[in-house]
Write an enzyme that holds these catalytic residues in place. Structure first.
Site, short mmCIF file in Angstrom:
data_model
loop_
_atom_site.label_atom_id
_atom_site.label_comp_id
_atom_site.label_asym_id
_atom_site.label_seq_id
_atom_site.Cartn_x
_atom_site.Cartn_y
_atom_site.Cartn_z
N LYS A 81 14.37 41.51 9.75
CA LYS A 81 15.43 40.89 10.54
C LYS A 81 15.65 41.61 11.88
CE LYS A 81 18.42 41.12 7.34
NZ LYS A 81 19.78 41.29 6.88
N ARG A 126 28.36 38.01 4.26
CA ARG A 126 27.53 38.35 3.12
C ARG A 126 27.90 37.52 1.90
NH1 ARG A 126 24.44 42.87 3.65
NH2 ARG A 126 25.27 44.45 5.05
N ARG A 149 7.23 53.19 2.57
CA ARG A 149 7.67 53.85 3.81
C ARG A 149 7.82 55.36 3.64
NH1 ARG A 149 12.00 50.18 6.90
NH2 ARG A 149 13.45 51.08 5.40
N ARG A 188 12.85 58.13 1.90
CA ARG A 188 14.31 58.08 1.89
C ARG A 188 14.78 57.53 0.54
NH1 ARG A 188 16.76 54.74 6.56
NH2 ARG A 188 15.89 53.21 5.14
N ARG A 234 19.24 47.20 -4.73
CA ARG A 234 19.70 46.54 -3.49
C ARG A 234 19.37 45.06 -3.52
NH1 ARG A 234 16.97 49.86 1.11
NH2 ARG A 234 18.14 48.59 2.58
#
Ligand SMILES: [Zn+2]
Length: 224
Positions: free
Chosen positions: A16, A91, A130, A163, A174
């Protein structure tokens, strides 16, 4: 020229931010990522910022009404007179209803909700691969953009870490929260006829081209 009042929807890792950057460049729209504008309001110590800070300091969620006020405050600014691009708000369906009411009071409405669809498996693949450099924050991806020396940054030799946000169990959680909140929201916008879907598994350039074409069509329809 008609207004371009847009919302970006999509799971974490859908790209996004990249699309927002390009759309801002294309259409000269202000981009409001809710987390950022909330933090900015708190830093500026505006009346609203102080209100939000009371909740944040207590570790409570900022109520929908307050977040909506912060967003509307930006939408009322002159930079957003011809449109805006929202990310991270609404949201939930109640938040969407608050936003619609506030827009209607201003004789405005949403042009489109741009939903970037990416499967959970793909999100997991993108995020859990990542790695971030501990010194300069340089970003790598084990699969798509690996460092030359495994575990170390190409630019400054510092160790690379994953992370907490990118750990598979965190990503999975999530995603669960995201689906739980946004499924009703997507249905709401679908029923309103403003939802437009984009295949986020495609390259950023393809997604961008598709979004631009969609907006061009919407504008043509609007002029007829
Ligand atoms: Zn580095």
């Amino acid at each position: 020229m008609s207004e371009l009042n847009l919302i970006l929807l999509g799971p974490p890792g859908a790209g996004k931010g990249t699309q927002a950057e390009r759309l801002v460049g294309d259409f000269d729209l202000p981009y409001y990522a809710t987390g950022e504008i909330l933090r900015a309001a708190v830093t500026e110590e505006s009346g609203l910022g102080r209100k939000a800070k009371q909740y944040l300091d207590r570790g409570d969620l900022v109520p929908d009404e307050v977040i909506c006020e912060v967003v509307i405050d930006r939408i009322d600014s002159s930079e957003a007179a011809d449109g805006f691009l929202l990310d991270g708000f609404p949201r939930t369906t109640p938040q969407a209803q608050l936003l619609e009411k506030a827009l209607a009071e201003r004789d405005r409405s949403l042009t489109a909700v741009l939903q970037i669809e990416v499967s959970d498996e793909e999100v997991l693949r993108r995020l859990s691969g990542r790695r971030i450099c501990t010194k300069g924050g340089h970003v790598y991806h084990l699969e798509f953009d690996p460092p030359k020396n495994e575990g170390y940054c190409d630019q400054d030799g510092s160790p690379l870490i994953q992370r907490d946000d990118d750990k598979p169990e965190t990503v999975t959680h999530r995603l669960e929260v995201f689906h739980e909140q946004t499924s009703p929201l997507i249905k709401h916008y679908e029923d309103d006829g403003v939802l437009r879907r984009f295949d986020g598994a495609r390259s950023p350039t393809e997604v961008h081209d598709h979004i631009r074409a969609t907006i061009a069509t919407l504008r043509l329809e609007d002029e007829l």
